[in-house]
Design an enzyme around this catalytic site. Sequence first.
Site, PDB file in Angstrom:
ATOM      1  CG  ASP A  64      51.790  46.023  51.523  1.00 13.53           C
ATOM      2  OD1 ASP A  64      52.630  45.826  50.621  1.00 13.53           O
ATOM      3  OD2 ASP A  64      51.302  45.101  52.210  1.00 13.53           O
TER       4      ASP A  64
ATOM      5  CG  ASP B 278      55.068  45.843  44.277  1.00 12.64           C
ATOM      6  OD1 ASP B 278      55.897  46.168  45.135  1.00 12.64           O
ATOM      7  OD2 ASP B 278      54.831  46.534  43.273  1.00 12.64           O
TER       8      ASP B 278
HETATM    9  O1  LIG Z   1      52.945  40.919  49.001  1.00  9.58           O
HETATM   10  C1  LIG Z   1      53.479  41.863  48.421  1.00  9.58           C
HETATM   11  C2  LIG Z   1      53.965  41.739  46.990  1.00  9.58           C
HETATM   12  O2  LIG Z   1      54.243  40.416  46.648  1.00  9.58           O
HETATM   13  P1  LIG Z   1      54.965  40.116  45.239  1.00  9.58           P
HETATM   14  O3  LIG Z   1      56.394  40.499  45.384  1.00  9.58           O
HETATM   15  O4  LIG Z   1      54.772  38.630  45.012  1.00  9.58           O
HETATM   16  O5  LIG Z   1      54.277  40.934  44.189  1.00  9.58           O
HETATM   17  N1  LIG Z   1      53.609  43.082  49.025  1.00  9.58           N
HETATM   18  O6  LIG Z   1      53.120  43.262  50.267  1.00  9.58           O
HETATM   19  C3  LIG Z   1      54.331  44.194  48.393  1.00  9.58           C
HETATM   20  C4  LIG Z   1      55.519  44.608  49.221  1.00  9.58           C
HETATM   21  C5  LIG Z   1      56.247  45.764  48.563  1.00  9.58           C
HETATM   22  O7  LIG Z   1      57.135  46.336  49.517  1.00  9.58           O
HETATM   23  P2  LIG Z   1      58.170  47.454  49.049  1.00  9.58           P
HETATM   24  O8  LIG Z   1      57.393  48.606  48.464  1.00  9.58           O
HETATM   25  O9  LIG Z   1      58.882  47.814  50.320  1.00  9.58           O
HETATM   26  O10 LIG Z   1      59.074  46.821  48.027  1.00  9.58           O
HETATM   27 ZN   LIG Z   2      53.578  41.640  51.503  1.00  2.00          ZN
END
Ligand SMILES: O=C(COP(=O)(O)O)N(O)CCCOP(=O)(O)O
Ligand SMILES: [Zn+2]
Length: 308
Positions: free
Chosen positions: A81, A255
């Site tokens: 990601d 997430d």
């Molecule tokens: O699109 C999303 C999640 O979207 P959301 O916040 O609406 O669930 N993502 O790509 C998740 C990004 C997570 O990054 P990190 O691990 O650095 O915090």
């Molecule tokens: Zn994202």
Amino acid sequence: ALVTSKEMFKKAYEGQYAVGAFNVNNMEIIQGIVEAAKEENAPLILQVSAGARKYAKPAYLKKLVEAAIEDTGLDVVLHLDHGENFEICKQCIDDGFTSVMIDGSKYSFEENIALTKKVVEYAHERGVVVEAELGRLAGIEDNVNVSEKDAIYTDPNQAVEFVERTGVDSLAIAIGTSHGAYKFKGEPKLDFERLEKITKLLPNFPLVLHGASTVIPEFVEACNKYGGNIPGAKGVPEDMLRRASKLGICKINIDTDLRLAMTAAIRKYLTENPEVFDPRKYLGEGRKAIKEMVRHKIKNVLGCSNKK
Ligand SMILES: O=C(COP(=O)(O)O)N(O)CCCOP(=O)(O)O
Ligand SMILES: [Zn+2]
């Protein structure tokens, strides 16, 4: 087995549903997600951000995902990601990932194309698929004028040129979502007109929605009830997600909703069981909450139950 998203997206597009892409950071999160997908007989994308690789170390995450596949017999896409540069994409491809995102959305259109092309060449040679991003994730307030919106959201004509010139397999677009729990100040709004234009110009091409958590109110309230402080959190209403999955969105990133579910469950358990200090107890509650949240998403939002 570890699979690419090629087939999954083709079926999702035709079936007008979306595949969930859930971020993973530790064992309990992975277990909760895959148990739900197993019970729902659903296609599944497990995605690893740079932050997750720092937190858990790449080797642990890879082996935990392999263990989950062995344990459940599921077909799973292992996806990077928000890959920041060619290097991290190359590392993940060499490490057995079946899909990578190269996020060049912060560069100019031409730089984004050049970088994406480089990753696509390296990935396709090795049977790995690539997601790119065009446009900036940001919730735009109603009173923002159109030209500013056009500067940030994905331009449909640019999307066509981008896909043609890079050969990318799927495209993350900006139509009003943003990461995290505070997506909108005012009413939640997505630019469906723009999405329809992109789909019309790019028929059968898989689109991806980032920042797609709903930030379900009862989980925010539960977090706050047991010592949390998450005021004014707001996400994408679930009916908008269902609508988007019928308009070419094949992958929906989630997430924040997992984080809120897990955190609410652990805060509640610790508050109600002050005498307990066995991590298996509260991490187990968190795992259960993740599983319930993922089942809910698969059944009621993504529509990919029994679509394995
Ligand atoms: O699109 C999303 C999640 O979207 P959301 O916040 O609406 O669930 N993502 O790509 C998740 C990004 C997570 O990054 P990190 O691990 O650095 O915090
Ligand atoms: Zn994202």
